[in-house]
Write an enzyme that holds these catalytic residues in place. Structure first.
Site, PDB file in Angstrom:
ATOM      1  N   PRO A   2      25.670  33.460  66.297  1.00 42.10           N
ATOM      2  CA  PRO A   2      26.820  33.108  67.115  1.00 42.10           C
ATOM      3  C   PRO A   2      26.440  33.055  68.596  1.00 42.10           C
ATOM      4  CG  PRO A   2      27.449  34.695  65.449  1.00 42.10           C
ATOM      5  CD  PRO A   2      25.954  34.589  65.402  1.00 42.10           C
ATOM      6  N   GLU A   3      26.888  32.006  69.267  1.00 37.88           N
ATOM      7  CA  GLU A   3      26.553  31.790  70.672  1.00 37.88           C
ATOM      8  C   GLU A   3      27.808  31.987  71.523  1.00 37.88           C
ATOM      9  OE1 GLU A   3      24.256  28.134  71.029  1.00 37.88           O
ATOM     10  OE2 GLU A   3      23.621  28.316  68.940  1.00 37.88           O
ATOM     11  N   LYS A  54      26.338  36.973  74.614  1.00 41.66           N
ATOM     12  CA  LYS A  54      26.717  36.990  73.201  1.00 41.66           C
ATOM     13  C   LYS A  54      27.229  38.359  72.750  1.00 41.66           C
ATOM     14  CE  LYS A  54      23.024  33.625  72.254  1.00 41.66           C
ATOM     15  NZ  LYS A  54      21.816  33.343  71.445  1.00 41.66           N
ATOM     16  N   ARG A 265      12.086  27.838  66.773  1.00 44.14           N
ATOM     17  CA  ARG A 265      13.444  27.412  66.407  1.00 44.14           C
ATOM     18  C   ARG A 265      13.480  25.924  66.082  1.00 44.14           C
ATOM     19  NH1 ARG A 265      17.273  31.076  67.873  1.00 44.14           N
ATOM     20  NH2 ARG A 265      18.454  30.002  66.250  1.00 44.14           N
TER      21      ARG A 265
END
Length: 275
Positions: A2-3, A54, A265
Site C-alpha cells: 500500500p502506497e 505509508k 521491482r
C-alpha cells in the site's frame, strides 16, 4: 505494498468511523507484529488519525498513539453493524471497541507492524524521522528538484526511496514516469528543468487519482470499510506488459509496454515515448 493513496484512504475512513470510540481490549495473536505496549491503549478514546508517508497513526485522548505500517500485505479493517466485516485466518491483532465495534489488523505475510508512542513524540519515531518530504506536504517543486539533483541513481529508484521522498511506491512511480514520458532508468540528476516539472506534476496527478479511486486493489489491499479500491482499473502503465501504449504515435507505431526489473521491482516502459 500500500502506497500513499491507499494509506490516505484508510486514514480518512478511520477518522470518520473511529472518532470517539473507546478501546476496551487489544488481542495480539502474533507477538512480532505488536510486541509491546498494548496496555497503554486500554481505556483510551480515539481522537483522530494521521499519516506519515505509508505509516498510519491513530491518536488517543490519553496521550498515546499507535503506529501501523502495512508493509506488503497488511490490512486495517473496521467492523460494526454497518460494516459487518469478519476476521479471517490472517487476523493477527484485534482492537475491541465500545459499542461492539472492532478493528482488525490482517497480514498474510506478517511483515507489518504496530508500535506505541506518546502522541507528541510520534514525529520523533525512529522510522518516521527518516522519511523524506512527501507530496501534498513538504515536497514543493523546488524541494523535488533538489532531491533529484543530489542523486545519479535511476529516477524510479529515487522516487521510491522513502528517505528521499515518502509515500511513492511501485505503482504510482511507474504511472507517473509514463505520464511524464520519462525513462525509469534515467539518472535522476540528468533530468532537465522542464522534465523535472513535468514529472512533479505527474506524480501529483497519479496520487490524486489514486486517492479519488480509493487506492489500487490489484493484490491484498482493501479499504478500512472492507471494500476494494478501483485505481487498478485506471493503471497507465503498471501491469500493462504486452499492451499497446495508448499515445497515438505509439499506437500507430505498434509500440507495446515492456516489463523489466529495476532495483528489484517490476518496471514498465513504453520504449517508444519514454526517453
Amino acid at each position: 505494498m500500500p502506497e500513499l493513496p491507499e494509506v490516505e484512504t484508510i486514514k480518512n475512513q478511520l477518522a470518520k468511523h473511529l472518532a470517539g470510540h473507546k478501546i476496551e481490549k487489544v488481542e495480539v495473536r502474533v507477538a512480532k507484529i505488536f510486541p509491546q505496549g498494548k496496555e497503554k491503549l486500554i481505556g483510551g478514546k480515539i481522537k483522530g488519525t494521521r499519516r506519515f508517508g505509508k505509516v498510519l497513526v491513530v491518536d488517543l485522548d490519553n496521550g498515546y498513539s499507535f503506529l501501523i505500517h502495512l508493509k506488503l500485505t497488511g490490512q486495517v479493517v473496521y467492523s460494526n453493524n454497518k460494516f459487518p466485516n469478519l476476521e479471517n485466518k490472517f487476523t493477527h491483532v484485534v482492537f475491541y471497541l465500545d459499542g461492539g465495534a472492532k478493528l482488525f489488523f490482517n497480514d498474510s505475510r506478517k511483515f507489518g507492524w504496530i508500535k506505541i508512542a506518546k502522541s507528541e513524540e510520534v514525529i520523533a519515531n525512529s522510522f518516521i524521522k527518516k522519511l523524506g518530504p512527501e507530496p501534498f506536504k513538504g515536497l514543493s517543486l523546488k524541494v523535488f528538484k533538489e532531491v533529484l539533483s543530489r542523486s545519479g541513481r535511476p529516477i524510479k529508484v529515487v522516487l521510491m526511496d522513502q528517505s528521499r521522498i515518502s509515500g511513492i511506491g511501485n505503482i504510482y512511480a511507474n504511472d507517473a514516469l509514463w505520464l511524464s514520458a520519462i525513462n525509469p532508468q534515467r539518472p535522476a540528476n540528468n533530468l532537465q528543468p522542464e522534465e523535472q516539472k513535468k514529472l512533479y506534476e505527474a506524480i501529483l496527478k497519479v496520487l490524486k487519482d489514486g486517492i479519488k479511486y480509493q487506492g489500487a486493489s490489484d493484490q491484498w489491499y482493501i479499504t478500512a470499510e472492507g471494500k476494494k479500491g478501483t485505481y487498478q482499473d485506471h493503471f497507465l502503465t503498471y501491469g500493462q506488459e504486452g499492451k499497446l501504449c495508448p499515445r497515438p504515435a505509439c499506437r500507430q507505431a505498434g509500440a507495446k509496454f515492456k516489463k523489466f526489473f529495476l532495483g528489484g521491482r517490476g518496471t514498465y516502459i513504453c520504449p517508444n515515448c519514454q526517453k
